[in-house]
Design a protein around this motif. Structure first.
Motif, PDB file in Angstrom:
ATOM      1  N   ALA A  68       0.805  -1.222   0.000  1.00 20.61           N
ATOM      2  CA  ALA A  68       0.000   0.000   0.000  1.00 20.61           C
ATOM      3  C   ALA A  68       0.838   1.272   0.000  1.00 20.61           C
ATOM      4  O   ALA A  68       0.382   2.308  -0.493  1.00 20.61           O
ATOM      5  CB  ALA A  68      -0.931  -0.008   1.214  1.00 20.61           C
ATOM      6  N   LEU A  69       2.046   1.209   0.569  1.00 16.39           N
ATOM      7  CA  LEU A  69       2.867   2.404   0.724  1.00 16.39           C
ATOM      8  C   LEU A  69       3.944   2.472  -0.356  1.00 16.39           C
ATOM      9  O   LEU A  69       4.355   1.442  -0.900  1.00 16.39           O
ATOM     10  CB  LEU A  69       3.517   2.411   2.112  1.00 16.39           C
ATOM     11  CG  LEU A  69       2.549   2.494   3.298  1.00 16.39           C
ATOM     12  CD1 LEU A  69       3.292   2.320   4.614  1.00 16.39           C
ATOM     13  CD2 LEU A  69       1.783   3.824   3.282  1.00 16.39           C
ATOM     14  N   PRO A  70       4.464   3.667  -0.657  1.00 17.04           N
ATOM     15  CA  PRO A  70       5.459   3.805  -1.722  1.00 17.04           C
ATOM     16  C   PRO A  70       6.880   3.403  -1.327  1.00 17.04           C
ATOM     17  O   PRO A  70       7.770   3.411  -2.180  1.00 17.04           O
ATOM     18  CB  PRO A  70       5.391   5.300  -2.058  1.00 17.04           C
ATOM     19  CG  PRO A  70       4.922   5.958  -0.809  1.00 17.04           C
ATOM     20  CD  PRO A  70       3.986   4.976  -0.171  1.00 17.04           C
ATOM     21  N   HIS A  71       7.106   3.079  -0.056  1.00 19.49           N
ATOM     22  CA  HIS A  71       8.438   2.687   0.398  1.00 19.49           C
ATOM     23  C   HIS A  71       8.451   1.198   0.770  1.00 19.49           C
ATOM     24  O   HIS A  71       7.441   0.663   1.228  1.00 19.49           O
ATOM     25  CB  HIS A  71       8.869   3.547   1.586  1.00 19.49           C
ATOM     26  CG  HIS A  71       9.091   4.981   1.222  1.00 19.49           C
ATOM     27  ND1 HIS A  71       8.115   5.945   1.364  1.00 19.49           N
ATOM     28  CD2 HIS A  71      10.177   5.623   0.705  1.00 19.49           C
ATOM     29  CE1 HIS A  71       8.581   7.113   0.958  1.00 19.49           C
ATOM     30  NE2 HIS A  71       9.824   6.946   0.561  1.00 19.49           N
ATOM     31  N   PRO A  72       9.593   0.511   0.630  1.00 21.00           N
ATOM     32  CA  PRO A  72       9.607  -0.949   0.728  1.00 21.00           C
ATOM     33  C   PRO A  72       9.798  -1.540   2.115  1.00 21.00           C
ATOM     34  O   PRO A  72       9.422  -2.693   2.341  1.00 21.00           O
ATOM     35  CB  PRO A  72      10.795  -1.341  -0.161  1.00 21.00           C
ATOM     36  CG  PRO A  72      11.745  -0.177  -0.030  1.00 21.00           C
ATOM     37  CD  PRO A  72      10.868   1.042   0.072  1.00 21.00           C
ATOM     38  N   ASP A  73      10.405  -0.791   3.044  1.00 19.81           N
ATOM     39  CA  ASP A  73      10.859  -1.403   4.289  1.00 19.81           C
ATOM     40  C   ASP A  73      10.176  -0.817   5.517  1.00 19.81           C
ATOM     41  O   ASP A  73      10.069   0.409   5.658  1.00 19.81           O
ATOM     42  CB  ASP A  73      12.368  -1.217   4.454  1.00 19.81           C
ATOM     43  CG  ASP A  73      13.151  -1.831   3.312  1.00 19.81           C
ATOM     44  OD1 ASP A  73      12.833  -2.973   2.926  1.00 19.81           O
ATOM     45  OD2 ASP A  73      14.084  -1.171   2.807  1.00 19.81           O
ATOM     46  N   PRO A  74       9.754  -1.677   6.457  1.00 16.36           N
ATOM     47  CA  PRO A  74       9.237  -1.151   7.724  1.00 16.36           C
ATOM     48  C   PRO A  74      10.370  -0.542   8.547  1.00 16.36           C
ATOM     49  O   PRO A  74      11.396  -1.177   8.757  1.00 16.36           O
ATOM     50  CB  PRO A  74       8.657  -2.398   8.406  1.00 16.36           C
ATOM     51  CG  PRO A  74       9.421  -3.547   7.825  1.00 16.36           C
ATOM     52  CD  PRO A  74       9.750  -3.149   6.416  1.00 16.36           C
ATOM     53  N   PHE A  75      10.197   0.687   8.985  1.00 11.62           N
ATOM     54  CA  PHE A  75      11.135   1.334   9.897  1.00 11.62           C
ATOM     55  C   PHE A  75      10.662   1.157  11.345  1.00 11.62           C
ATOM     56  O   PHE A  75      11.433   0.817  12.229  1.00 11.62           O
ATOM     57  CB  PHE A  75      11.274   2.820   9.578  1.00 11.62           C
ATOM     58  CG  PHE A  75      12.246   3.142   8.473  1.00 11.62           C
ATOM     59  CD1 PHE A  75      12.680   2.171   7.580  1.00 11.62           C
ATOM     60  CD2 PHE A  75      12.726   4.428   8.308  1.00 11.62           C
ATOM     61  CE1 PHE A  75      13.571   2.468   6.561  1.00 11.62           C
ATOM     62  CE2 PHE A  75      13.625   4.745   7.303  1.00 11.62           C
ATOM     63  CZ  PHE A  75      14.041   3.767   6.421  1.00 11.62           C
ATOM     64  N   THR A  76       9.404   1.458  11.576  1.00 14.81           N
ATOM     65  CA  THR A  76       8.816   1.243  12.896  1.00 14.81           C
ATOM     66  C   THR A  76       7.395   0.750  12.708  1.00 14.81           C
ATOM     67  O   THR A  76       6.649   1.266  11.872  1.00 14.81           O
ATOM     68  CB  THR A  76       8.840   2.530  13.750  1.00 14.81           C
ATOM     69  OG1 THR A  76       8.160   2.286  14.992  1.00 14.81           O
ATOM     70  CG2 THR A  76       8.184   3.696  13.049  1.00 14.81           C
ATOM     71  N   VAL A  77       7.041  -0.286  13.463  1.00 18.59           N
ATOM     72  CA  VAL A  77       5.724  -0.901  13.372  1.00 18.59           C
ATOM     73  C   VAL A  77       5.198  -1.065  14.785  1.00 18.59           C
ATOM     74  O   VAL A  77       5.839  -1.718  15.624  1.00 18.59           O
ATOM     75  CB  VAL A  77       5.786  -2.271  12.672  1.00 18.59           C
ATOM     76  CG1 VAL A  77       4.395  -2.882  12.559  1.00 18.59           C
ATOM     77  CG2 VAL A  77       6.430  -2.159  11.294  1.00 18.59           C
TER      78      VAL A  77
END
Length: 280
Positions: free
Chosen positions: A54-63
């Motif tokens: 859904a988001l334009p960036h590939p990696d989770p930074f904080t969840v």
């Protein structure tokens, strides 16, 4: 969007399909359960894969995830919303719901997350943190080396992982906990899949709970879990250190650090969990 490899069970069991804008479907696998419910880290990886789409960036930074009700094997729907799409990071939220026999919705997990590109980060590291001191992977204890009922019947998660516990923090399995609330171990997927940012969400929640080293065993359900992914891990098994310092009022915190084979701190987490009760 990168294609998901089907060579690993973890990838197959975290597949999500976009049905319409903001709506994704998944089939939660029974192979990732601990006692009464699916492992929270596994469920978080499924939700995070939907947010990746859904988001334009590939990696989770904080969840950050709030676990509302235990997730069960079977169909699930993940509803995502983009809160803000920036140039370097984007924030989204998601809810995972399942459906009861009468057709009513049951929300399982609510997530707020910020994504970015770990590959675009600088190489600068200034840290006082140090990798946990523990024996090599081959000299630590696997699940077959301890009591078969350490987790109870129905804990299929152990078949998907290759977790090796530091002997110095494994006394709880023999009825001799140290009382310090600390556990250390190696983490790898049993099929040899290399670690990546999504599997780090599983790694922080895959070892036995730190409460076991306090002499308290049983189901320790997560209330809230926040994970910070700091870097893409190097290939090879990960080292995980868990600790709890305060069990009070029937709840405890658990802090985790995950280190890769290059001695880099690649993930950190804190969760609030309910302490096991005698009838759990």
């Amino acid at each position: 969007m990168a294609q998901v490899s089907m060579d690993s069970e973890f990838d197959r069991d975290t597949v999500v399909t976009s049905r319409s804008p903001g709506v994704h479907t998944a089939q939660l696998s029974p192979g990732w359960s601990i006692l009464k419910a699916l492992n929270g880290g596994y469920v978080l990886a499924v939700v995070s894969r939907a947010l990746r789409q859904a988001l334009p960036h590939p990696d989770p930074f904080t969840v950050s995830a709030h676990f509302l009700t235990p997730s069960r094997p079977g169909p699930a729907e993940i509803r995502t919303e983009t809160v803000r799409a920036g140039r370097t990071v984007s924030t989204g939220q998601a809810a995972l719901v399942q459906f009861a026999d009468d057709g009513s919705e049951v929300e399982r997990v609510r997530v707020l997350a910020t994504y970015g590109d770990l590959g675009a980060l600088t190489d600068e590291v200034r840290t006082s943190a140090k990798p946990p001191a523990m024996p090599p992977f081959e000299e630590c204890y696997g699940s077959s080396d301890g009591p078969t009922d350490a987790f109870g019947d129905g804990s299929t998660l152990l078949d998907r992982l290759d977790v090796r516990m530091d002997p110095a923090t494994s006394g709880w399995a023999l009825g001799k906990p140290t009382g310090t609330g600390e556990l250390r171990g190696w983490f790898a997927l049993a099929d040899g899949r290399a670690p990546d940012p999504l599997s780090l969400l599983l790694a922080v929640d895959a070892l036995p709970p730190a409460a076991f080293d306090l002499g308290i065993t049983g189901w320790t359900p997560t209330v809230e879990l926040t994970v910070h992914v700091r870097a893409r891990p190097a290939p090879g098994p990960l080292r995980v250190a868990l600790a709890t310092r305060n069990l009070a009022g029937g709840f405890l915190e658990e802090d985790a650090e995950v280190w890769d084979s290059a001695d880099r701190l690649v993930a950190q987490s804190r969760q609030l969990a309910r302490a096991p009760r005698p009838h759990d």
